[in-house]
Design a protein around this motif. Structure first.
Motif, PDB file in Angstrom:
ATOM      1  N   LYS A  25     -13.561  -2.811  -6.389  1.00  0.00           N
ATOM      2  CA  LYS A  25     -14.296  -1.564  -6.634  1.00  0.00           C
ATOM      3  C   LYS A  25     -13.333  -0.404  -6.830  1.00  0.00           C
ATOM      4  CE  LYS A  25     -18.530  -2.605  -4.067  1.00  0.00           C
ATOM      5  NZ  LYS A  25     -19.330  -2.247  -2.873  1.00  0.00           N
ATOM      6  N   GLU A  26     -12.314  -0.332  -5.993  1.00  0.00           N
ATOM      7  CA  GLU A  26     -11.319   0.742  -6.108  1.00  0.00           C
ATOM      8  C   GLU A  26     -10.565   0.634  -7.427  1.00  0.00           C
ATOM      9  OE1 GLU A  26      -7.309   2.238  -3.853  1.00  0.00           O
ATOM     10  OE2 GLU A  26      -8.923   1.390  -2.628  1.00  0.00           O
ATOM     11  N   TYR A  27     -10.206  -0.579  -7.798  1.00  0.00           N
ATOM     12  CA  TYR A  27      -9.524  -0.790  -9.077  1.00  0.00           C
ATOM     13  C   TYR A  27     -10.393  -0.306 -10.235  1.00  0.00           C
ATOM     14  CZ  TYR A  27      -8.384  -3.088 -13.375  1.00  0.00           C
ATOM     15  OH  TYR A  27      -8.151  -3.337 -14.700  1.00  0.00           O
ATOM     16  N   ILE A  28     -11.665  -0.685 -10.239  1.00  0.00           N
ATOM     17  CA  ILE A  28     -12.568  -0.291 -11.328  1.00  0.00           C
ATOM     18  C   ILE A  28     -12.691   1.226 -11.393  1.00  0.00           C
ATOM     19  CG2 ILE A  28     -14.971  -0.345 -12.121  1.00  0.00           C
ATOM     20  CD1 ILE A  28     -15.051  -3.285 -11.115  1.00  0.00           C
ATOM     21  N   GLU A  29     -12.801   1.870 -10.243  1.00  0.00           N
ATOM     22  CA  GLU A  29     -12.906   3.327 -10.211  1.00  0.00           C
ATOM     23  C   GLU A  29     -11.657   3.997 -10.773  1.00  0.00           C
ATOM     24  OE1 GLU A  29     -13.833   4.522  -6.222  1.00  0.00           O
ATOM     25  OE2 GLU A  29     -15.750   3.461  -6.228  1.00  0.00           O
ATOM     26  N   ASN A  30     -10.514   3.338 -10.656  1.00  0.00           N
ATOM     27  CA  ASN A  30      -9.241   3.919 -11.087  1.00  0.00           C
ATOM     28  C   ASN A  30      -8.647   3.231 -12.311  1.00  0.00           C
ATOM     29  OD1 ASN A  30      -8.957   5.880  -8.904  1.00  0.00           O
ATOM     30  ND2 ASN A  30      -8.814   4.072  -7.603  1.00  0.00           N
ATOM     31  N   GLN A  31      -9.478   2.531 -13.086  1.00  0.00           N
ATOM     32  CA  GLN A  31      -8.917   1.764 -14.192  1.00  0.00           C
ATOM     33  C   GLN A  31      -8.304   2.640 -15.278  1.00  0.00           C
ATOM     34  OE1 GLN A  31     -11.738  -0.305 -16.863  1.00  0.00           O
ATOM     35  NE2 GLN A  31     -13.274   0.387 -15.402  1.00  0.00           N
TER      36      GLN A  31
END
Length: 95
Positions: free
Chosen positions: A58-64
């Motif tokens: 989720k964090e990765y997707i938010e910061n992609q």
């Protein structure tokens, strides 16, 4: 585009992606008539993730957007394919 979802055992990934692409493409063209030529690429990649990695994903997707300043989507996709031992042919991966 990255999507994190939980699938029912009664729904195939291919069916989900077909519906998602069809409906979102129609929505984009309706909302932005100047994008009437918009279309999704033919293929997709799908990876499973263990429940213990969902928060990190989720964090990765938010910061992609920031992430892809350092590694392109194509570089990342190739890295994931290598990591999981998946063979691919460049002729069929990119539109």
């Amino acid at each position: 585009m990255h999507v994190l979802c939980r699938l029912s055992k009664n729904l195939a990934v291919a069916d989900l992606l077909r519906e998602l692409k069809r409906d979102s493409s129609s929505w984009v063209k309706f909302e932005q008539p100047t994008l009437s030529g918009f279309h999704w690429q033919n293929g997709y990649g799908a990876f499973s993730v263990s429940p213990s990695h969902v928060d990190a994903l989720k964090e990765y997707i938010e910061n992609q957007e920031e992430h892809h300043r350092h590694e392109t989507f194509q570089e990342e996709f190739r890295r994931l394919l290598r990591k999981y031992g998946i063979e691919w042919d460049e002729r069929y991966v990119w539109d």
